[in-house]
Scaffold this motif. Structure first.
Motif, PDB file in Angstrom:
ATOM      1  N   UNK A 325      24.780  38.037  49.870  1.00 52.37           N
ATOM      2  CA  UNK A 325      23.499  38.257  49.312  1.00 52.37           C
ATOM      3  C   UNK A 325      23.146  37.240  48.191  1.00 52.37           C
ATOM      4  N   UNK A 326      21.945  36.742  47.981  1.00 53.21           N
ATOM      5  CA  UNK A 326      21.656  35.876  46.987  1.00 53.21           C
ATOM      6  C   UNK A 326      21.385  37.051  45.827  1.00 53.21           C
ATOM      7  N   UNK A 327      21.359  36.345  44.518  1.00 51.91           N
ATOM      8  CA  UNK A 327      21.073  37.033  43.488  1.00 51.91           C
ATOM      9  C   UNK A 327      19.709  37.633  43.460  1.00 51.91           C
ATOM     10  N   UNK A 328      18.527  36.760  43.995  1.00 48.40           N
ATOM     11  CA  UNK A 328      17.261  37.003  44.072  1.00 48.40           C
ATOM     12  C   UNK A 328      16.986  38.495  45.219  1.00 48.40           C
ATOM     13  N   UNK A 329      18.135  38.653  45.820  1.00 48.32           N
ATOM     14  CA  UNK A 329      18.049  39.906  46.501  1.00 48.32           C
ATOM     15  C   UNK A 329      18.241  41.056  46.029  1.00 48.32           C
ATOM     16  N   UNK A 330      18.849  41.030  44.671  1.00 47.78           N
ATOM     17  CA  UNK A 330      18.943  42.251  43.990  1.00 47.78           C
ATOM     18  C   UNK A 330      17.972  42.280  42.926  1.00 47.78           C
ATOM     19  N   UNK A 331      16.851  43.259  43.080  1.00 42.83           N
ATOM     20  CA  UNK A 331      15.697  43.257  42.297  1.00 42.83           C
ATOM     21  C   UNK A 331      16.131  43.498  40.820  1.00 42.83           C
ATOM     22  N   UNK A 332      17.196  44.478  40.475  1.00 47.31           N
ATOM     23  CA  UNK A 332      17.334  44.926  39.060  1.00 47.31           C
ATOM     24  C   UNK A 332      18.086  43.632  38.382  1.00 47.31           C
ATOM     25  N   UNK A 333      19.093  43.281  39.055  1.00 49.03           N
ATOM     26  CA  UNK A 333      19.940  41.992  38.559  1.00 49.03           C
ATOM     27  C   UNK A 333      19.197  40.636  38.195  1.00 49.03           C
ATOM     28  N   UNK A 334      18.148  40.425  39.127  1.00 48.27           N
ATOM     29  CA  UNK A 334      17.495  39.310  39.043  1.00 48.27           C
ATOM     30  C   UNK A 334      16.214  39.569  37.729  1.00 48.27           C
ATOM     31  N   UNK A 335      15.750  40.650  37.813  1.00 45.87           N
ATOM     32  CA  UNK A 335      14.962  41.039  36.713  1.00 45.87           C
ATOM     33  C   UNK A 335      15.541  40.934  35.283  1.00 45.87           C
ATOM     34  N   UNK A 336      16.902  41.444  35.274  1.00 50.53           N
ATOM     35  CA  UNK A 336      17.493  41.348  34.228  1.00 50.53           C
ATOM     36  C   UNK A 336      17.763  40.046  33.591  1.00 50.53           C
ATOM     37  N   UNK A 337      18.112  39.398  34.556  1.00 50.05           N
ATOM     38  CA  UNK A 337      18.410  37.785  34.182  1.00 50.05           C
ATOM     39  C   UNK A 337      17.243  37.125  33.608  1.00 50.05           C
ATOM     40  N   UNK A 338      16.051  37.395  34.177  1.00 53.38           N
ATOM     41  CA  UNK A 338      14.976  36.953  33.697  1.00 53.38           C
ATOM     42  C   UNK A 338      14.685  37.363  32.433  1.00 53.38           C
TER      43      UNK A 338
END
Length: 403
Positions: A325-338
């Motif tokens: 999976x790409x990180x962008x497919x993880x909604x929470x992880x990607x928002x956490x990173x942003x």
């Protein structure tokens, strides 16, 4: 269709085959190619190889022999390079060498100098803590870039988005490479020259090259010269929880992506990629109800996770074969990173041009052609600045925004 194929094949039998070039003709052609080397700008190593194969075989190397020869040679060379650059255990799993220099005793804050590389996630940790604690004036930094031979060099050039840190010259010792800096220490040094590295200008010695030691020092050991001494990224009441999370993310995520990329057997890769994505799934679930790993408090362990996440879709997903999976497919992880990216001063420590150039153009065993893919749109600076919506998960304003 069968008739056409048959007729075409028969007609080929009636055509006289082209005369085979004599060895004298081929030698003459090879000499002409070499003589034209200085005048023909299009002459390449492949032209020379073609001439040599014609000299030896009288024609181009048969595809079957060519593929088998190159495969055997490449597998041997790849195995040798990986054994030197990425040591493995008995199963082919990547075994990261331990850091050589650890912090011992007290330090003089006024003589410290930090060496980093912008592509390196371990060095990136130190840059973030240095910035958040307001240590920019107290601890100067020199930024090295990967050389084509795998060394760290000081070039003083490089691309960056507006306001971001870029490559520099060696501001402390004036050396050309990081290896030369390590060699200046008392007694010399002939081991691995890695970043980050903390240098003592007074004693002319390496203080530490373990990233976790350095960020702990920056967080609490230099408060007398820090611009934000009141900010504590590892408060006593959370130390146990921070260490617990670090024991999870270090082997499975921080080092986990490298275990995938540097695996030298299918078994080692399968094991590493499974542990990586199981951990990412666990983090995704946890962050659905928690703004940071330790609740409302942004800590050192969030920084350690962030520096891997910010590189995931840029490099690890493709180059290190972390493809489930790409990180962008993880909604929470990607928002956490942003969310973390948008903390003041953090974005300025990220240089995406250096990250992509360094991974794709210098990790020769993983990308022999050095072709750099286009940057994913979800890793672009402007995309990362989009609203993340994670404020609602905090019951109070995180301390990172109070100082």
């Amino acid at each position: 269709m069968s008739w056409c194929s048959s007729s075409f094949s028969s007609s080929l039998l009636l055509v006289n085959p082209p005369p085979r070039a004599s060895r004298n003709d081929t030698r003459r052609s090879l000499r002409m190619s070499l003589n034209n080397d200085n005048t023909n700008s299009n002459f390449t190593s492949s032209s020379l190889l073609n001439s040599i194969t014609k000299l030896l075989w009288g024609q181009s190397l048969p595809p079957g022999i060519l593929v088998a020869t190159v495969r055997t040679a490449w597998n041997s060379a790849w195995g040798l390079m990986m054994s030197q650059l990425a040591p493995s255990d008995f199963s082919g799993g990547y075994s990261r060498p331990a850091s050589k220099f650890r912090i011992l005793g007290s330090l003089s804050p006024g003589t410290l100098h930090l060496y980093v590389g912008l592509a390196c996630p371990w060095a990136h940790r130190t840059l973030i803590v240095r910035a958040l604690k307001g240590l920019e004036e107290a601890v100067a930094v020199s930024v090295a870039s990967p050389g084509m031979d795998g060394s760290w060099e000081f070039k003083g050039v490089g691309g960056a988005h507006s306001g971001s840190i870029g490559p520099s010259l060696d501001k402390a010792n004036g050396c050309r490479t990081l290896k030369e800096v390590y060699g200046l220490r008392r007694g010399g040094y002939d081991g691995r020259s890695t970043v980050p590295m903390l240098w003592d200008k007074g004693s002319k010695d390496v203080v530490c090259n373990e990233s976790y030691d350095i960020i702990q020092l920056f967080n609490s050991g230099l408060n007398s010269v820090a611009g934000k001494p009141e900010l504590d990224l590892s408060p006593p009441e959370l130390k146990e929880e921070i260490e617990e999370w670090y024991r999870i993310i270090y082997p499975n995520v921080n080092n986990g992506v490298y275990r995938c990329g540097f695996a030298q057997s299918q078994e080692a890769y399968d094991r590493s990629v499974n542990e990586l994505f199981c951990t990412l799934d666990r983090l995704e679930d946890h962050l659905a109800n928690s703004r940071y790993l330790c609740g409302d408090q942004f800590t050192l362990v969030d920084i350690c996770l962030f520096t891997t996440l910010i590189r995931f879709d840029l490099a690890y997903n493709v180059l290190f074969r972390c493809t489930k999976k790409k990180l962008s497919e993880y909604a929470n992880l990607h928002a956490y990173m942003r969310d973390i990216y948008q903390i003041p001063k953090v974005a300025a420590t990220c240089n995406f041009t250096e990250i992509m150039d360094s991974y794709y153009k210098t990790l020769f065993p993983l990308n022999p052609g050095s072709i750099r893919p286009v940057m994913p749109s979800t890793s672009d600076h402007h995309f990362l600045c989009r609203p993340h919506g994670r404020e609602s998960l905090s019951s109070a304003t995180p301390a990172i925004f109070l100082y």
